[in-house]
Structures are given as structure tokens and as C-alpha cells.
Design a protein around this motif. Structure first.
Motif, PDB file in Angstrom:
ATOM      1  N   THR A   1       9.295   2.184   8.510  1.00 62.80           N
ATOM      2  CA  THR A   1      10.528   3.184   7.736  1.00 62.80           C
ATOM      3  C   THR A   1       9.243   3.718   6.526  1.00 62.80           C
ATOM      4  N   VAL A   2       8.766   3.001   6.056  1.00 63.35           N
ATOM      5  CA  VAL A   2       8.393   2.645   4.667  1.00 63.35           C
ATOM      6  C   VAL A   2       7.302   3.109   4.655  1.00 63.35           C
ATOM      7  N   VAL A   3       6.417   2.734   5.721  1.00 64.69           N
ATOM      8  CA  VAL A   3       5.232   3.673   6.104  1.00 64.69           C
ATOM      9  C   VAL A   3       5.072   4.622   6.186  1.00 64.69           C
ATOM     10  N   LEU A   4       5.915   5.532   7.368  1.00 61.44           N
ATOM     11  CA  LEU A   4       6.142   6.830   7.712  1.00 61.44           C
ATOM     12  C   LEU A   4       6.976   7.717   6.785  1.00 61.44           C
ATOM     13  N   GLY A   5       7.358   6.879   5.614  1.00 62.52           N
ATOM     14  CA  GLY A   5       8.603   7.298   4.726  1.00 62.52           C
ATOM     15  C   GLY A   5       7.268   7.897   3.514  1.00 62.52           C
ATOM     16  N   SER A   6       6.531   7.241   3.386  1.00 58.82           N
ATOM     17  CA  SER A   6       5.324   7.494   2.366  1.00 58.82           C
ATOM     18  C   SER A   6       4.408   8.398   2.826  1.00 58.82           C
ATOM     19  N   VAL A   7       4.097   8.552   4.319  1.00 57.63           N
ATOM     20  CA  VAL A   7       3.035   9.441   4.568  1.00 57.63           C
ATOM     21  C   VAL A   7       3.958  10.900   4.844  1.00 57.63           C
ATOM     22  N   ILE A   8       4.951  10.673   5.637  1.00 54.63           N
ATOM     23  CA  ILE A   8       6.022  12.253   5.730  1.00 54.63           C
ATOM     24  C   ILE A   8       6.494  12.065   4.086  1.00 54.63           C
ATOM     25  N   PHE A   9       7.684  11.698   4.088  1.00 56.10           N
ATOM     26  CA  PHE A   9       7.915  11.848   2.904  1.00 56.10           C
ATOM     27  C   PHE A   9       7.669  11.786   1.419  1.00 56.10           C
ATOM     28  N   HIS A  10       6.515  11.837   0.826  1.00 54.13           N
ATOM     29  CA  HIS A  10       5.168  11.201   0.499  1.00 54.13           C
ATOM     30  C   HIS A  10       6.438  10.381  -1.260  1.00 54.13           C
ATOM     31  N   GLU A  11       6.917   9.380   0.087  1.00 51.22           N
ATOM     32  CA  GLU A  11       7.845   8.723  -1.012  1.00 51.22           C
ATOM     33  C   GLU A  11       6.836   7.325  -1.413  1.00 51.22           C
ATOM     34  N   SER A  12       6.922   6.265  -3.486  1.00 55.22           N
ATOM     35  CA  SER A  12       5.710   5.985  -3.801  1.00 55.22           C
ATOM     36  C   SER A  12       5.892   4.458  -2.644  1.00 55.22           C
ATOM     37  N   MET A  13       4.858   4.282  -3.181  1.00 54.48           N
ATOM     38  CA  MET A  13       4.477   2.943  -2.877  1.00 54.48           C
ATOM     39  C   MET A  13       3.356   2.790  -4.070  1.00 54.48           C
ATOM     40  N   ASN A  14       2.832   0.832  -3.994  1.00 52.30           N
ATOM     41  CA  ASN A  14       2.663   0.336  -5.440  1.00 52.30           C
ATOM     42  C   ASN A  14       2.378  -1.127  -4.442  1.00 52.30           C
ATOM     43  N   ALA A  15       1.743  -1.690  -5.479  1.00 53.44           N
ATOM     44  CA  ALA A  15       1.501  -3.274  -4.981  1.00 53.44           C
ATOM     45  C   ALA A  15       2.476  -4.118  -4.726  1.00 53.44           C
ATOM     46  N   GLY A  16       3.791  -4.354  -5.532  1.00 51.65           N
ATOM     47  CA  GLY A  16       4.927  -4.637  -5.245  1.00 51.65           C
ATOM     48  C   GLY A  16       4.825  -4.667  -4.294  1.00 51.65           C
TER      49      GLY A  16
ATOM     50  N   ALA B   1       3.800  -3.183  -1.494  1.00 52.51           N
ATOM     51  CA  ALA B   1       2.387  -3.999  -0.174  1.00 52.51           C
ATOM     52  C   ALA B   1       2.755  -5.361   0.028  1.00 52.51           C
ATOM     53  N   VAL B   2       2.659  -6.051  -0.862  1.00 56.00           N
ATOM     54  CA  VAL B   2       3.696  -7.261  -1.107  1.00 56.00           C
ATOM     55  C   VAL B   2       3.988  -7.643   0.026  1.00 56.00           C
ATOM     56  N   ALA B   3       5.681  -6.783  -0.430  1.00 57.33           N
ATOM     57  CA  ALA B   3       6.775  -7.451   0.236  1.00 57.33           C
ATOM     58  C   ALA B   3       6.529  -6.748   1.705  1.00 57.33           C
ATOM     59  N   PHE B   4       5.605  -5.697   1.712  1.00 61.00           N
ATOM     60  CA  PHE B   4       5.864  -5.688   3.085  1.00 61.00           C
ATOM     61  C   PHE B   4       4.666  -6.702   3.294  1.00 61.00           C
ATOM     62  N   VAL B   5       3.533  -6.917   3.244  1.00 60.38           N
ATOM     63  CA  VAL B   5       2.597  -7.972   3.925  1.00 60.38           C
ATOM     64  C   VAL B   5       4.133  -9.474   4.224  1.00 60.38           C
ATOM     65  N   LEU B   6       4.586  -9.567   3.070  1.00 60.87           N
ATOM     66  CA  LEU B   6       5.146 -10.946   3.831  1.00 60.87           C
ATOM     67  C   LEU B   6       6.451 -10.558   5.071  1.00 60.87           C
ATOM     68  N   ILE B   7       7.261  -9.319   5.160  1.00 64.54           N
ATOM     69  CA  ILE B   7       8.086  -9.249   5.792  1.00 64.54           C
ATOM     70  C   ILE B   7       7.276  -9.471   7.667  1.00 64.54           C
ATOM     71  N   ILE B   8       6.248  -8.617   7.168  1.00 68.98           N
ATOM     72  CA  ILE B   8       5.350  -8.827   8.706  1.00 68.98           C
ATOM     73  C   ILE B   8       4.831  -9.701   9.221  1.00 68.98           C
ATOM     74  N   GLY B   9       4.600 -11.351   7.606  1.00 70.14           N
ATOM     75  CA  GLY B   9       4.268 -12.351   8.261  1.00 70.14           C
ATOM     76  C   GLY B   9       5.617 -12.802   8.459  1.00 70.14           C
ATOM     77  N   GLY B  10       6.908 -12.871   7.763  1.00 67.59           N
ATOM     78  CA  GLY B  10       7.916 -13.512   8.568  1.00 67.59           C
ATOM     79  C   GLY B  10       8.159 -13.126  10.218  1.00 67.59           C
ATOM     80  N   VAL B  11       7.589 -11.745  10.094  1.00 64.22           N
ATOM     81  CA  VAL B  11       8.035 -11.367  11.694  1.00 64.22           C
ATOM     82  C   VAL B  11       7.530 -12.198  12.980  1.00 64.22           C
ATOM     83  N   LEU B  12       5.723 -12.010  12.658  1.00 65.05           N
ATOM     84  CA  LEU B  12       5.045 -12.298  13.264  1.00 65.05           C
ATOM     85  C   LEU B  12       5.555 -14.361  13.069  1.00 65.05           C
ATOM     86  N   GLY B  13       6.030 -15.460  11.939  1.00 66.88           N
ATOM     87  CA  GLY B  13       6.324 -16.435  12.188  1.00 66.88           C
ATOM     88  C   GLY B  13       7.433 -16.406  12.925  1.00 66.88           C
ATOM     89  N   LEU B  14       8.265 -15.706  13.077  1.00 67.06           N
ATOM     90  CA  LEU B  14       9.229 -15.555  14.947  1.00 67.06           C
ATOM     91  C   LEU B  14       8.746 -15.328  15.483  1.00 67.06           C
TER      92      LEU B  14
END
Length: 109
Positions: free
Chosen positions: A70-85, A87-100
């Protein structure tokens, strides 16, 4: 097969979230119908995945993939802001999902 169901459920979750943004408070018919259909589809496929997966793993992975998508597509479709913070949080979420997924005792199902 449970992980495939979970991925399909996550796609419905992303569609649900993005369509909800377009409903304008559920005053727009087609986005509102899409939102309801996507919510039903997501819950249906999640329920199929949870036949095999632990609910804690399945639900967390479902919401994690749905959130990141939702965040990735929201930034592409609705031009929502994306910043380094973010991006880091999303990498952590992805890492958690992979870990599970890697630690789930029924991952071979």
C-alpha cells in the motif's frame, strides 16, 4: 499452497486500502464496491491460508505485505511522500515477514 493463498490475500489487501482512498468517504459507488469486494476477497483467501498457517504468522505476514504494498503503490499512484525513515521501516517490515516465513514450522505446507 497456504503461502500462495496468503499472497493472493495480500494483493486483495492492497487493493482494499487503495480503493478505500478513492471512495471519498464511501460516496463514490464503484470505488466503494471495489473496496467491499477486495475486503471480502482478502479475508476469504486469508481464511484459506490459515487452515495451515498459524494465525499469528499468517495475519502478520498478510498485514505486513499489505502495508508495504500500500505504501509503495500509494507513493506511485497518489504521489504520497517517501523518505529515508519510511524506507528503513519498510525494509524492517519486509525482514520481519521473511523471518516469519522462514521460521514457520508449517512453511513446507
Amino acid at each position: 499452497m497456504a503461502w500462495i493463498y496468503l499472497l493472493v490475500a495480500a494483493v486483495f489487501e492492497v487493493v482494499f486500502a487503495l480503493a478505500t482512498n478513492a471512495t471519498n468517504g464511501f460516496t463514490e459507488l464503484w470505488p466503494s464496491l471495489l473496496t467491499a469486494g477486495a475486503a471480502a476477497g482478502g479475508i476469504f483467501f486469508l481464511s484459506l491460508a490459515l487452515r495451515t498457517l498459524d494465525v499469528g504468522v499468517g495475519y502478520t505476514v498478510w498485514t505486513g505485505i499489505g502495508s508495504v504494498g500500500t505504501v509503495v503503490l500509494g507513493s506511485v499512484i497518489f504521489h504520497e511522500s517517501m523518505n529515508a525513515g519510511k524506507a528503513v521501516a519498510f525494509v524492517l517490515i519486509i525482514g520481519g515477514v521473511l523471518g516469519l516465513k522462514l521460521s514457520d514450522r508449517s512453511a513446507t505446507a
